[in-house]
Design a protein around this motif. Structure first.
Motif, short mmCIF file in Angstrom:
data_model
loop_
_atom_site.label_atom_id
_atom_site.label_comp_id
_atom_site.label_asym_id
_atom_site.label_seq_id
_atom_site.Cartn_x
_atom_site.Cartn_y
_atom_site.Cartn_z
N ASP A 64 0.83 -1.21 0.00
CA ASP A 64 0.00 0.00 0.00
C ASP A 64 0.86 1.25 0.00
O ASP A 64 0.57 2.23 -0.70
N MET A 65 1.93 1.25 0.79
CA MET A 65 2.84 2.39 0.83
C MET A 65 3.52 2.56 -0.53
O MET A 65 3.65 3.67 -1.05
N TYR A 66 3.92 1.46 -1.12
CA TYR A 66 4.57 1.48 -2.44
C TYR A 66 3.64 2.08 -3.49
O TYR A 66 4.04 2.95 -4.27
N THR A 67 2.38 1.66 -3.51
CA THR A 67 1.43 2.20 -4.50
C THR A 67 1.11 3.66 -4.21
O THR A 67 0.96 4.44 -5.15
N ILE A 69 3.14 5.94 -2.88
CA ILE A 69 4.30 6.72 -3.34
C ILE A 69 4.32 6.77 -4.87
O ILE A 69 4.57 7.82 -5.47
N ALA A 70 4.02 5.64 -5.51
CA ALA A 70 4.01 5.60 -6.97
C ALA A 70 2.93 6.53 -7.54
O ALA A 70 3.17 7.24 -8.52
N GLU A 71 1.75 6.55 -6.92
CA GLU A 71 0.68 7.43 -7.38
C GLU A 71 1.05 8.89 -7.21
O GLU A 71 0.73 9.72 -8.05
N ILE A 77 0.06 1.79 -10.89
CA ILE A 77 0.46 0.44 -10.52
C ILE A 77 -0.76 -0.47 -10.60
O ILE A 77 -1.83 -0.12 -10.12
N ASN A 78 -0.58 -1.65 -11.20
CA ASN A 78 -1.64 -2.65 -11.23
C ASN A 78 -1.77 -3.21 -9.81
O ASN A 78 -0.81 -3.78 -9.28
N PRO A 79 -2.94 -3.08 -9.17
CA PRO A 79 -3.06 -3.52 -7.77
C PRO A 79 -2.98 -5.03 -7.59
O PRO A 79 -2.68 -5.51 -6.51
N VAL A 80 -3.21 -5.79 -8.64
CA VAL A 80 -3.18 -7.25 -8.53
C VAL A 80 -1.76 -7.77 -8.67
O VAL A 80 -1.27 -8.55 -7.86
#
Length: 103
Positions: A64-67, A69-71, A77-80
């Protein structure tokens, strides 16, 4: 996973010990040892499941933290799968920038 298997082995040894208690003269010792092994085995299996759950929650928080920061950086980022999604708008801009550098 290893701790869960150890719990199963401990329960198995405990059951064998309690079973053997009925065929020997030292019944109290085997029953005591068997009950302890069964108890420790059950505790180990429960503890193993708790550890697995905590590790999964930690991985989920990390993803969740990775996505997030990416957003914030503008990357989708593809969540799956966790792979970077190439944006259709991004590619032509990149090609235009490549064409300008070639001239």
């Amino acid at each position: 996973m290893f701790n869960f298997v150890m719990g199963i082995v401990m329960v198995g040894i405990g059951v064998l010990s309690v079973t053997r208690a009925f065929f020997t003269n030292r019944m109290a010792g085997y029953i005591f040892f068997g009950v302890l092994m069964i108890g420790f085995g059950i505790v180990e299996m429960v503890r193993s499941r708790g550890m697995k759950k905590r590790k999964k929650e930690a991985r989920d928080r990390e993803f969740d933290m990775y996505t997030m920061i990416a957003e914030q950086m503008g990357v989708k980022i593809n969540p799956v799968t966790g792979e970077v999604i190439k944006d259709a708008k991004y590619q032509p801009q990149q090609q235009i920038m490549d064409n300008e550098t070639q001239e």
